[in-house]
Each structure stands twice: as structure tokens, then as C-alpha cells.
Design a protein around this motif. Structure first.
Motif, short mmCIF file in Angstrom:
data_model
loop_
_atom_site.label_atom_id
_atom_site.label_comp_id
_atom_site.label_asym_id
_atom_site.label_seq_id
_atom_site.Cartn_x
_atom_site.Cartn_y
_atom_site.Cartn_z
N UNK A 28 32.30 48.32 26.93
CA UNK A 28 30.97 48.58 26.38
C UNK A 28 30.93 50.03 25.92
N UNK A 29 30.79 50.22 24.61
CA UNK A 29 30.75 51.56 24.04
C UNK A 29 29.30 52.04 23.92
N UNK A 30 29.07 53.35 23.93
CA UNK A 30 27.69 53.84 23.99
C UNK A 30 26.92 53.74 22.69
N UNK A 31 27.62 53.65 21.53
CA UNK A 31 26.95 53.66 20.24
C UNK A 31 27.47 52.52 19.36
N UNK A 74 34.64 54.48 14.51
CA UNK A 74 34.92 53.96 15.85
C UNK A 74 35.99 52.87 15.77
N UNK A 75 35.92 52.03 14.75
CA UNK A 75 36.95 51.00 14.54
C UNK A 75 38.32 51.66 14.41
N UNK A 76 38.37 52.74 13.65
CA UNK A 76 39.66 53.45 13.47
C UNK A 76 40.15 53.99 14.80
N UNK A 77 39.25 54.56 15.61
CA UNK A 77 39.66 55.13 16.89
C UNK A 77 40.12 54.04 17.85
N UNK A 78 39.46 52.88 17.82
CA UNK A 78 39.91 51.75 18.64
C UNK A 78 41.32 51.34 18.23
N UNK A 79 41.56 51.25 16.93
CA UNK A 79 42.90 50.89 16.45
C UNK A 79 43.95 51.90 16.92
N UNK A 80 43.59 53.16 16.93
CA UNK A 80 44.52 54.20 17.39
C UNK A 80 44.82 54.02 18.88
N UNK A 81 43.78 53.74 19.67
CA UNK A 81 43.98 53.53 21.10
C UNK A 81 45.01 52.43 21.34
N UNK A 82 44.85 51.31 20.66
CA UNK A 82 45.77 50.18 20.89
C UNK A 82 47.15 50.44 20.31
N UNK A 83 47.21 51.18 19.24
CA UNK A 83 48.53 51.53 18.68
C UNK A 83 49.32 52.37 19.67
N UNK A 87 51.04 46.01 35.45
CA UNK A 87 49.68 45.73 34.98
C UNK A 87 48.74 46.87 35.32
N UNK A 88 48.80 47.36 36.53
CA UNK A 88 47.92 48.46 36.93
C UNK A 88 48.26 49.73 36.17
N UNK A 89 49.53 49.95 35.88
CA UNK A 89 49.94 51.10 35.08
C UNK A 89 49.34 51.00 33.68
N UNK A 90 49.41 49.81 33.11
CA UNK A 90 48.85 49.59 31.78
C UNK A 90 47.35 49.82 31.77
N UNK A 91 46.64 49.28 32.76
CA UNK A 91 45.19 49.44 32.82
C UNK A 91 44.81 50.92 32.97
N UNK A 92 45.53 51.65 33.81
CA UNK A 92 45.23 53.07 34.00
C UNK A 92 45.46 53.84 32.70
N UNK A 93 46.53 53.51 31.99
CA UNK A 93 46.80 54.16 30.71
C UNK A 93 45.70 53.83 29.69
N UNK A 94 45.28 52.58 29.67
CA UNK A 94 44.25 52.15 28.73
C UNK A 94 42.94 52.89 28.99
N UNK A 95 42.56 53.02 30.25
CA UNK A 95 41.32 53.73 30.58
C UNK A 95 41.40 55.20 30.16
N UNK A 96 42.57 55.80 30.29
CA UNK A 96 42.73 57.19 29.84
C UNK A 96 42.59 57.27 28.33
N UNK A 97 43.18 56.33 27.62
CA UNK A 97 43.10 56.35 26.16
C UNK A 97 41.66 56.13 25.69
N UNK A 98 40.90 55.32 26.44
CA UNK A 98 39.51 55.03 26.06
C UNK A 98 38.56 56.20 26.30
N UNK A 99 39.00 57.21 27.01
CA UNK A 99 38.12 58.33 27.34
C UNK A 99 37.49 58.93 26.10
N UNK A 100 38.23 59.00 25.01
CA UNK A 100 37.71 59.60 23.78
C UNK A 100 36.54 58.81 23.20
N UNK A 101 36.39 57.54 23.60
CA UNK A 101 35.30 56.70 23.11
C UNK A 101 34.11 56.67 24.08
#
Length: 245
Positions: free
Chosen positions: A45-48, A54-63, A3-17
Motif C-alpha cells: 500500500x503506497x501513500x499516494x 511511481x510506476x517507473x520507480x516500481x519497475x526499478x525496484x523489481x529490476x 525467501x526471508x532474504x528476498x523479502x528483507x531485500x524487497x522491503x529495503x528496496x521499497x523504502x524509497x516509495x
């Protein structure tokens, strides 16, 4: 821990947003999380504003996350600072391996303020309006009346583990929230259910599958469990909602 590995990976992927904040709620924040069994409930919480790009980038993150064994259980709703005030607003959400929109309910908002886990950035108190007790109580009563009571009459649903588990647990939690204005964990809800008149064998079935060994139920038990659950929940929900009419 996966779980912690997944969360750390997710936070890294979200950096672009460039998220302003990322929070966990539900079992992961409440201390009742069971790896491989519980969902990972997150808010970002995204800044904009959430424009199509942004929807496309979110989809890429989860893919990119899909290869992780727990990724299918990770759900994330995306807010922005100018949309957090509206509890009825539907927000971009990734859950059940797809994108759609849903609101961040008063229960989730109260969870975030009470025991939300800050994974990145600012805490909920600085961004999310508090939830008054009346709003929270009205929501859980309405949810039982308008969603769960009609669902009890949809017989095929109750042959599925998830409906039995959530139906029973959500009822117990709603009872406490409406009465006392507080939230309880799933474990506390299971402890409470027998005292609310719930069938003990169903409660113990849920407890085993959540905290003990998972043994596939027989067809006979699945049918009996569905009947016991529906026979209990229908009248129990009606009595509960009538008392707050």
C-alpha cells in the motif's frame, strides 16, 4: 532461508516509495508455502496515487531484485489508501516478470483479513474493507463459471502442470468457500478432492510435484492426465455453478 532474504531485500528496496503497509497472502501467509515451488504473493500500500513516476520507480525496484533466484516467483500488487475500497478496480501489479494491472479479488482480500502476514506497517484491518460472505461466495462461483469452465475446453492448456494444479485446487477451494464461507489451503484442497470425485491419480500427481520429488512426466502421462482432468472438471464445475444459479 532464501525467501526471508528476498523479502528483507524487497522491503529495503521499497523504502524509497515509503509504503504504508506491505502484506503477504497466499501460501506464504497460510502456512503451506514450499520454497522454490510456491509463488510469493504480496500487496504493498503506497501513500499516494500511482503516477507515471511511481510506476517507473516500481519497475526499478523489481529490476534490482531479478538476480535473486526466487525473484521470478515474487508477485506484488500496489494499492493506495484511496483505491483499496473498490474490489473491481485494477491495480498496478508486478508478476511473471512484467508490469500490468489486475484487481485484488475478494478471495485475496479475505485471505488478508483471515491470515495475512504483515511484513511492514499497518495491518489489513486498518486499511482494507472486510469481505461479506455473500460477496466472497458470488465471486468464487462466478470465477468457476466464467473463467475455469471455458478454460476446460481449451485443450492445450491442460498439458501444462500449472493448469492441472490450479484448476483442480481452485475447484476444491471454491466448493468449500461457497458452501461454508471459509478459505482452505492447497494441502487441504488436495485432501478434499478425492471425496469430490476427482481422479485420485491426478490428485497424487499434484501432491508429488508440490510436496515430494519432481519427476518429469512422460508424454503418455501428460496426455492421460489432461484428459482425466478435463473429463472431471467440466461436469464438476457445471454441477457446482448450477447449484448456485
Amino acid at each position: 532461508m532464501d525467501t526471508e532474504t528476498l523479502l528483507a531485500r524487497f522491503l529495503r528496496e521499497l523504502t524509497s516509495l515509503s509504503p504504508v503497509a506491505v502484506w503477504a497472502h497466499g501460501s506464504l501467509a497460510a502456512g503451506d508455502y514450499q520454497e522454490g515451488r510456491s509463488d510469493l504473493d504480496l500487496i504493498a500500500v503506497l501513500p499516494h496515487s500511482v503516477a507515471p513516476r511511481v510506476v517507473w520507480r516500481v519497475a526499478v525496484v523489481h529490476a534490482r531484485m531479478r538476480a535473486h533466484p526466487l525473484a521470478a516467483r515474487m508477485h506484488c500488487t500496489y494499492l493506495t489508501p484511496d483505491t483499496v475500497d473498490d474490489a473491481a478496480r485494477r491495480h498496478l501489479t508486478w508478476a511473471h516478470e512484467q508490469l500490468f494491472k489486475r484487481p485484488v479479488t475478494p478471495v485475496t482480500r479475505r485471505e488478508l483479513h483471515t491470515f495475512g502476514r504483515v511484513l511492514h506497517g499497518r495491518g489489513p484491518a486498518g486499511l482494507l474493507p472486510p469481505v461479506p460472505d455473500r460477496e466472497l461466495g458470488d465471486f468464487v462461483v462466478r470465477d468457476q463459471r466464467d473463467f475455469w469452465r471455458p478454460a476446460v475446453d481449451n485443450v492445450p492448456l491442460w498439458t501444462r502442470d500449472v493448469w492441472v494444479d490450479l484448476g483442480m485446487i481452485t475447484f476444491a477451494r471454491a466448493t468449500v468457500t461457497a458452501r461454508d464461507g471459509r478459505l482452505i489451503s492447497k494441502r487441504e484442497a488436495l485432501d478434499l478432492l478425492p471425496g469430490l470425485g476427482a481422479p485420485v491419480e491426478v490428485v497424487e500427481d499434484i501432491r508429488r510435484r508440490r510436496y515430494g520429488d519432481r519427476v518429469p512426466p512422460t508424454e503418455e502421462w501428460t496426455a492421460r492426465r489432461a484428459r482425466l482432468t478435463r473429463d472431471y472438471l467440466g461436469p464438476a464445475i457445471e454441477a457446482f455453478t448450477d447449484s448456485y444459479a
